[in-house]
Design a protein around this motif. Structure first.
Motif, PDB file in Angstrom:
ATOM      1  N   PRO A  21    -113.824 -58.097  53.944  1.00  0.00           N
ATOM      2  CA  PRO A  21    -112.890 -57.132  54.542  1.00  0.00           C
ATOM      3  C   PRO A  21    -111.513 -57.236  53.903  1.00  0.00           C
ATOM      4  CG  PRO A  21    -114.073 -58.378  56.240  1.00  0.00           C
ATOM      5  CD  PRO A  21    -114.345 -59.058  54.935  1.00  0.00           C
ATOM      6  N   THR A  22    -110.770 -56.141  53.911  1.00  0.00           N
ATOM      7  CA  THR A  22    -109.429 -56.140  53.325  1.00  0.00           C
ATOM      8  C   THR A  22    -108.389 -56.718  54.265  1.00  0.00           C
ATOM      9  OG1 THR A  22    -109.083 -53.881  54.121  1.00  0.00           O
ATOM     10  CG2 THR A  22    -109.943 -54.159  51.872  1.00  0.00           C
ATOM     11  N   THR A  23    -108.738 -56.906  55.547  1.00  0.00           N
ATOM     12  CA  THR A  23    -107.820 -57.494  56.523  1.00  0.00           C
ATOM     13  C   THR A  23    -108.542 -58.590  57.283  1.00  0.00           C
ATOM     14  OG1 THR A  23    -108.439 -55.860  58.208  1.00  0.00           O
ATOM     15  CG2 THR A  23    -106.524 -55.338  56.826  1.00  0.00           C
ATOM     16  N   THR A  24    -107.766 -59.474  57.938  1.00  0.00           N
ATOM     17  CA  THR A  24    -108.359 -60.519  58.762  1.00  0.00           C
ATOM     18  C   THR A  24    -108.512 -60.028  60.200  1.00  0.00           C
ATOM     19  OG1 THR A  24    -106.248 -61.500  59.439  1.00  0.00           O
ATOM     20  CG2 THR A  24    -107.211 -62.266  57.361  1.00  0.00           C
ATOM     21  N   THR A  25    -109.276 -60.770  60.985  1.00  0.00           N
ATOM     22  CA  THR A  25    -109.486 -60.399  62.384  1.00  0.00           C
ATOM     23  C   THR A  25    -108.169 -60.376  63.140  1.00  0.00           C
ATOM     24  OG1 THR A  25    -111.627 -61.518  62.234  1.00  0.00           O
ATOM     25  CG2 THR A  25    -110.863 -60.908  64.428  1.00  0.00           C
ATOM     26  N   ARG A  28    -106.190 -57.197  62.369  1.00  0.00           N
ATOM     27  CA  ARG A  28    -106.717 -56.015  63.047  1.00  0.00           C
ATOM     28  C   ARG A  28    -106.392 -56.028  64.531  1.00  0.00           C
ATOM     29  NH1 ARG A  28    -110.772 -57.336  59.360  1.00  0.00           N
ATOM     30  NH2 ARG A  28    -112.101 -58.355  60.925  1.00  0.00           N
ATOM     31  N   LEU A  29    -106.352 -57.218  65.131  1.00  0.00           N
ATOM     32  CA  LEU A  29    -106.003 -57.315  66.542  1.00  0.00           C
ATOM     33  C   LEU A  29    -104.552 -56.936  66.782  1.00  0.00           C
ATOM     34  CD1 LEU A  29    -106.514 -58.275  69.489  1.00  0.00           C
ATOM     35  CD2 LEU A  29    -105.794 -60.544  68.726  1.00  0.00           C
ATOM     36  N   LEU A  30    -103.645 -57.402  65.902  1.00  0.00           N
ATOM     37  CA  LEU A  30    -102.212 -57.247  66.137  1.00  0.00           C
ATOM     38  C   LEU A  30    -101.646 -55.947  65.585  1.00  0.00           C
ATOM     39  CD1 LEU A  30    -101.136 -60.923  65.314  1.00  0.00           C
ATOM     40  CD2 LEU A  30    -101.472 -59.899  67.564  1.00  0.00           C
ATOM     41  N   ASP A  31    -102.387 -55.251  64.743  1.00  0.00           N
ATOM     42  CA  ASP A  31    -101.899 -54.025  64.123  1.00  0.00           C
ATOM     43  C   ASP A  31    -102.102 -52.846  65.074  1.00  0.00           C
ATOM     44  OD1 ASP A  31    -101.089 -52.013  62.495  1.00  0.00           O
ATOM     45  OD2 ASP A  31    -102.353 -52.569  60.789  1.00  0.00           O
ATOM     46  N   ARG A  32    -100.990 -52.227  65.495  1.00  0.00           N
ATOM     47  CA  ARG A  32    -101.069 -51.102  66.428  1.00  0.00           C
ATOM     48  C   ARG A  32    -101.185 -49.758  65.710  1.00  0.00           C
ATOM     49  NH1 ARG A  32     -96.661 -52.381  71.243  1.00  0.00           N
ATOM     50  NH2 ARG A  32     -97.604 -54.327  71.957  1.00  0.00           N
ATOM     51  N   TRP A  38    -109.118 -47.268  68.153  1.00  0.00           N
ATOM     52  CA  TRP A  38    -108.973 -48.727  68.291  1.00  0.00           C
ATOM     53  C   TRP A  38    -108.899 -49.121  69.762  1.00  0.00           C
ATOM     54  CZ3 TRP A  38    -108.929 -52.636  64.687  1.00  0.00           C
ATOM     55  CH2 TRP A  38    -108.960 -52.249  63.349  1.00  0.00           C
ATOM     56  N   VAL A  39    -108.338 -48.247  70.589  1.00  0.00           N
ATOM     57  CA  VAL A  39    -108.217 -48.554  72.009  1.00  0.00           C
ATOM     58  C   VAL A  39    -109.589 -48.833  72.613  1.00  0.00           C
ATOM     59  CG1 VAL A  39    -107.531 -47.636  74.249  1.00  0.00           C
ATOM     60  CG2 VAL A  39    -106.113 -47.199  72.233  1.00  0.00           C
TER      61      VAL A  39
END
Length: 253
Positions: A21-25, A28-32, A38-39
């Motif tokens: 993946p291009t991002t970490t878990t 993804r959790l903290l990115d709004r 995502w909700v």
């Protein structure tokens, strides 16, 4: 490293090459930002977070008395600070304490190595990062977490003391979080020990000069952190604080 050789571990999952993946878990959790769908995925994240707590509690619940040791991943083997970390791990094991680290290289590896050399319990709590960082070879029991806050809970819940070796931003984060938890009595008062006065002396001077002198902390807050140079002093200090607490608790009861 070729695309095929690249590896990313996320909790129990392993990704290689183009599947990484291009991002970490955590990102993804903290990115709004992003679409509102995502909700609808957040409830599923709660289950994943819950599973990490369950796995962590299950892994660590039967540990003997333990000490969490923090320090830089960038310290090279054979250097003065690395050797200091090895000796700290040895002394903790000889005293009957399990050693808990972040499971990475550098000072974490050093402490795990020292614990393993003295047949102590050597624990590594790793974290998913954008670059691969596997648990070091001196970890006997380990787990790789997706979420920093779950991992931090494990460091606190199963430790009777924090030992802080030379390190950078991550180490400072752990140090000041530990101090804050003790200061605000979110955790039972237990020792926070800085090892290496040549490294940590300037920080203590700044805390005293900038924070204490401006009334931002109380004078007794300076006692929340102890500073030593000899690894043997680390164990002596931890034992002394625990004996004082036992005596105090006996008098209160």
């Amino acid at each position: 490293m070729t695309e095929e050789e690249q590896i990313r571990r996320a909790g129990p999952l392993t990704y290689r090459g183009r599947a990484i993946p291009t991002t970490t878990t955590d990102q993804r959790l903290l990115d709004r930002r992003g679409p509102t769908d995502w909700v609808h995925t957040d409830p599923w994240r709660v289950l994943r977070i819950q599973s990490e707590f369950v796995e962590g509690f299950g892994l660590l619940s039967e540990l003997p008395s333990a000490v969490s040791v923090f320090g830089s991943a960038r310290i090279e083997p054979g250097t003065r600070y690395y050797n200091l970390g090895v000796e700290v791990g040895r002394k903790l094991a000889e005293a009957g304490y399990a050693t808990i680290t972040g499971g990475g290289p550098g000072m974490m590896e050093a402490a795990n190595k020292g614990a393993q050399e003295r047949d102590g319990r050597s624990v590594g709590l790793g974290i998913e990062l954008p670059f691969e960082q596997s648990l070091n070879p001196y970890v006997d029991v380990g787990m790789t977490f997706r979420y920093f806050f779950v991992r931090k809970t494990m460091f606190v819940k199963y430790a009777q003391a924090f030992v802080v070796l030379p390190g950078g931003f991550g180490t400072l984060d752990e140090l000041f979080e530990a101090i804050t938890l003790v200061q605000t009595r979110k955790v039972t008062r237990f020792p926070v020990v800085l090892v290496g006065s040549d490294f940590w002396g300037g920080l203590r001077d700044w805390i005293e000069g900038a924070l204490l002198e401006n009334g931002l902390i109380k004078s007794e807050d300076m006692d929340l952190v102890q500073q030593v140079d000899d690894p043997a002093e680390v164990v002596e200090l931890i034992r002394r604080v625990h004996k004082d607490l036992e005596r105090k608790n006996g008098q209160d009861s």
